[in-house]
Structures are given as structure tokens and as C-alpha cells.
Design an enzyme around this catalytic site. Structure first.
Site, PDB file in Angstrom:
ATOM      1  N   TYR A 125      22.546  40.916  43.410  1.00  0.00           N
ATOM      2  CA  TYR A 125      22.987  42.296  43.248  1.00  0.00           C
ATOM      3  C   TYR A 125      21.850  43.303  43.385  1.00  0.00           C
ATOM      4  O   TYR A 125      22.103  44.506  43.498  1.00  0.00           O
ATOM      5  CB  TYR A 125      23.676  42.473  41.897  1.00  0.00           C
ATOM      6  CG  TYR A 125      25.085  41.917  41.835  1.00  0.00           C
ATOM      7  CD1 TYR A 125      25.660  41.288  42.930  1.00  0.00           C
ATOM      8  CD2 TYR A 125      25.836  42.018  40.675  1.00  0.00           C
ATOM      9  CE1 TYR A 125      26.940  40.777  42.867  1.00  0.00           C
ATOM     10  CE2 TYR A 125      27.116  41.518  40.599  1.00  0.00           C
ATOM     11  CZ  TYR A 125      27.674  40.895  41.699  1.00  0.00           C
ATOM     12  OH  TYR A 125      28.952  40.394  41.645  1.00  0.00           O
TER      13      TYR A 125
ATOM     14  N   ASP B 239      33.894  36.477  33.966  1.00  0.00           N
ATOM     15  CA  ASP B 239      35.308  36.818  34.112  1.00  0.00           C
ATOM     16  C   ASP B 239      36.183  35.580  33.949  1.00  0.00           C
ATOM     17  O   ASP B 239      37.275  35.657  33.366  1.00  0.00           O
ATOM     18  CB  ASP B 239      35.561  37.458  35.478  1.00  0.00           C
ATOM     19  CG  ASP B 239      35.257  38.948  35.483  1.00  0.00           C
ATOM     20  OD1 ASP B 239      34.510  39.401  34.594  1.00  0.00           O
ATOM     21  OD2 ASP B 239      35.742  39.658  36.377  1.00  0.00           O
TER      22      ASP B 239
ATOM     23  N   LYS C 182      22.090  27.074  41.592  1.00  0.00           N
ATOM     24  CA  LYS C 182      22.387  26.213  42.740  1.00  0.00           C
ATOM     25  C   LYS C 182      21.074  25.762  43.363  1.00  0.00           C
ATOM     26  O   LYS C 182      20.797  25.997  44.544  1.00  0.00           O
ATOM     27  CB  LYS C 182      23.258  26.963  43.763  1.00  0.00           C
ATOM     28  CG  LYS C 182      24.711  27.078  43.366  1.00  0.00           C
ATOM     29  CD  LYS C 182      25.433  25.734  43.328  1.00  0.00           C
ATOM     30  CE  LYS C 182      25.662  25.186  44.711  1.00  0.00           C
ATOM     31  NZ  LYS C 182      26.429  23.899  44.678  1.00  0.00           N
TER      32      LYS C 182
END
Length: 354
Positions: free
Chosen positions: A139, A254, A194
Site C-alpha cells: 500500500y 476483514d 509469503k
């Protein structure tokens, strides 16, 4: 001595749920002599798009405060020239410019709320904290990135040693102070990444391991992000503290909220050592704005996190406990299967403060 709180009312249901939180905080102000002074700003994607505020102007104001109580911001219909949501310009600018590097998101099953996970029905059977690195990761490209000739678009992921060290350290400190996982009471921090695919995540993992060496009393572990999505559904009771990169944290938190009743009960804090911004995880829900039915739980519990950050621990516990008691008595908003509106639920919370 008074404490001035910056209040950003936001868009859509923002002014409604923020108003509920202010009502509860003012009741605590009187009961505990907190000395809180609320300085309200009609700031959101709408006011930015209409030229009432600039992002830079909001940031300049925010630097005057130690705590910000922020309502949900954004509207899918308000876009910037790059095509992304205008509300995110302000949200991310606040996090990045103020260096609020840790987004702390509790995931907790509250009384009266039904989890879609059939094996988890008891309150607090799901109770963990997801900590999202808030100042870099993928981001960080929001204000950069590149699009070339309408053919190629590139966003870069940024992972720094400083960024991983400080967010990992906060994760271990939160685990150390907490109660451990509901499953076995063990204090553990899971690093989610990851590293099997990307060098940036291998670096994240390596720096996390270096920090973990300072916390021999807290277990440290690793899990790939895709495996974590499954684990959060199958074994959420085994989680205690999870730390991860910015975008993974956004997505996984979320998912966590969905397992405990939805975004209406998802609360959060954006922190550094000097200041904090406290906000619900949910969006501005313009479709129900003005109807008086928005669920204020996430906003109220974000306010409780703010009180704790300001070292007003007794008041923080009083607010959190009042929300819990109200929900335990069957006081629920419509999205949770109850019949109360925003103000009616807040009335019940205030009644339970005594």
C-alpha cells in the site's frame, strides 16, 4: 489537565456512529473526571472533494493532537483522477504522514453475536489480535506507482528493517501483556507472509525472527498468508497475536471480522509511541446513512481503545464492559438480529456504565 481529542466525523454513517461514541465518552467524562475536550471536524471524502478541506490541511491540524477519533470515510462515487477512492487518499495520508505504523485490530466474538463458524458459539471463544504493518508494504505505492501508455501498471512493495522491527516488537509486547489464546492460554505471535514466493517477505520473516529472540516468554511462529486464511476459519481459537504486511492485514482482518459477526463489531487503533488514531474497520455505508440504524459497536470499542492509549484505563474498562453487558442483556442492533437503532443501543450502553 484537559486532553484535546481530534474528532473526524467522516462520511455516510460516520457522523452518526461518531456521535454515539461522543455521547458515551461524555458520560464517562463526567463520571471519571477525564478532562476530555472534543474538537470536531467535518472531514471526509465529501468535504475534501468539495474543497472544504485539503489532505495537507487535515494532516497539519492532526499534528496538534495526541489522539484522533475517526469515523468511517469514503464513498464509492467519489474518485480521484487516478480512479481510486478519494476517501483512501485521506485515510492513508493520515497513517503514513503521522507514521501510525501499527494497525491493531482485535478479532473477538462478543455476547449475543452468532459466528458463522459452527464450532464457535461461546463469547470470547474467538479472541485474538491482528496487527497490520501500516506504513509500508504494497500500500505504500498508493501515492506512487506507475501506469505506462494505458498498457502497463506497476506498484512496488516496500519492506524495511525498521518497519518490520517495530511492528514485530509491538506484536510481542501485546502478546506478553495479554491472556494468550482461548484454546490453551499460551502467548504466541504468528508472522504471516509469503516468503516462499517473494524476497521481500523472506526479509520480513528474517527480521521478525531476529526480534523474537528478545521475547523468550512468547512463542513465535510463521504461516503463509493463504494457509492463514484457512486457519482463521478452522482454528481461530488457537490464535493469539498475528502480525503481517499492510495489504495482507487489510484482507485477513476483514475475514476475521466475518467470523465474529461482521464489520459492525470490528474496531481498531492506528498507533505509534506518541499518538494514535482510533476508528471502526467498516466503511461509511452511504446506503443506510441518516436512517439511524448503523451499528455503533465498532466505534464505541475503538473509543475504549483510545481511552486505554491515553492511560485512562478505568474508563476504558468501563466503556468496554458496558458494551459487553448491554449485548449480554440482548441489546443488539438490527444487523446483529436485534431491534435497536444507533441511539437506542447507545442508551443501553450508557445505562450499563453505572
Amino acid at each position: 489537565m484537559s486532553e484535546r481529542i481530534m474528532v473526524l466525523e467522516g462520511d455516510g454513517i460516520g457522523p452518526e456512529v461518531v456521535g454515539c461514541a461522543i455521547r458515551a465518552l461524555e458520560a464517562l467524562n463526567d463520571a471519571y473526571g477525564l478532562g476530555l475536550e472534543f474538537v470536531k471536524y467535518d472531514v471526509g471524502a465529501r468535504s475534501i472533494s468539495q474543497g472544504e478541506w485539503t489532505v495537507e490541511g487535515v494532516i497539519e491540524e492532526a499534528r496538534k493532537f495526541r489522539a484522533i477519533l475517526k469515523g468511517p470515510m469514503g464513498d464509492p462515487g467519489i474518485r480521484n483522477r487516478q480512479g481510486t477512492e478519494g476517501g483512501l487518499d485521506l485515510i492513508l495520508a493520515l497513517r503514513f504522514s503521522l507514521d501510525l505504523y501499527a494497525n491493531v485490530r482485535p478479532v473477538r466474538l462478543l455476547p449475543g453475536v452468532s459466528s458463522p463458524l459452527r464450532n464457535f458459539s461461546r463469547p470470547d471463544s474467538i479472541d485474538y489480535t491482528l496487527i497490520r504493518e501500516n506504513s509500508e508494504g504494497l500500500y505504500a505505492s498508493h501515492f506512487g506507482g506507475m501506469e505506462l501508455r494505458d498498457e502497463v501498471a506497476v506498484d512496488n512493495q516496500i519492506i524495511t528493517r525498521k518497519g518490520v522491527e517495530r511492528v514485530s516488537r509491538m506484536a510481542f509486547e501485546i502478546a506478553r501483556r495479554g491472556r494468550g489464546s482461548p484454546w490453551d492460554g499460551r502467548k504466541r505471535v504468528l508472522c504471516v507472509e509469503k516468503s516462499n514466493v517473494l524476497r521481500s517477505f523472506a526479509f520480513f520473516r528474517r527480521v521478525f525472527d531476529e526480534v523474537s529472540a528478545d521475547y523468550g516468554d512468547v512463542e513465535a511462529g510463521h504461516m503463509y498468508a493463504d494457509a492463514m486464511a484457512q486457519y482463521m476459519v478452522l482454528h481461530p481459537d488457537r490464535l493469539n497475536v498475528v502480525v503481517t504486511e499492510n495489504m495482507f492485514g487489510d484482507i485477513l482482518s476483514d475475514l476475521g471480522a466475518a467470523t465474529v459477526g461482521g464489520l459492525g463489531v470490528a474496531y481498531s487503533a492506528n498507533l505509534n509511541e506518541r499518538m494514535g488514531m482510533f476508528e471502526p474497520v467498516h466503511g461509511s455505508a452511504p446506503d443506510i446513512a441518516g436512517k439511524g440504524i448503523a451499528n455503533p459497536v465498532a466505534m464505541l470499542l475503538s473509543a475504549s481503545m483510545m481511552l486505554d492509549f491515553l492511560s485512562k484505563r478505568d474508563a476504558a474498562v468501563a466503556l468496554e464492559s458496558a458494551v459487553i453487558r448491554a449485548m449480554s442483556s440482548g441489546a443488539l442492533t438490527q444487523d446483529l438480529g436485534g431491534h435497536l437503532g444507533s441511539e437506542g443501543f447507545t442508551d443501553k450502553v450508557i445505562e450499563n456504565m453505572g
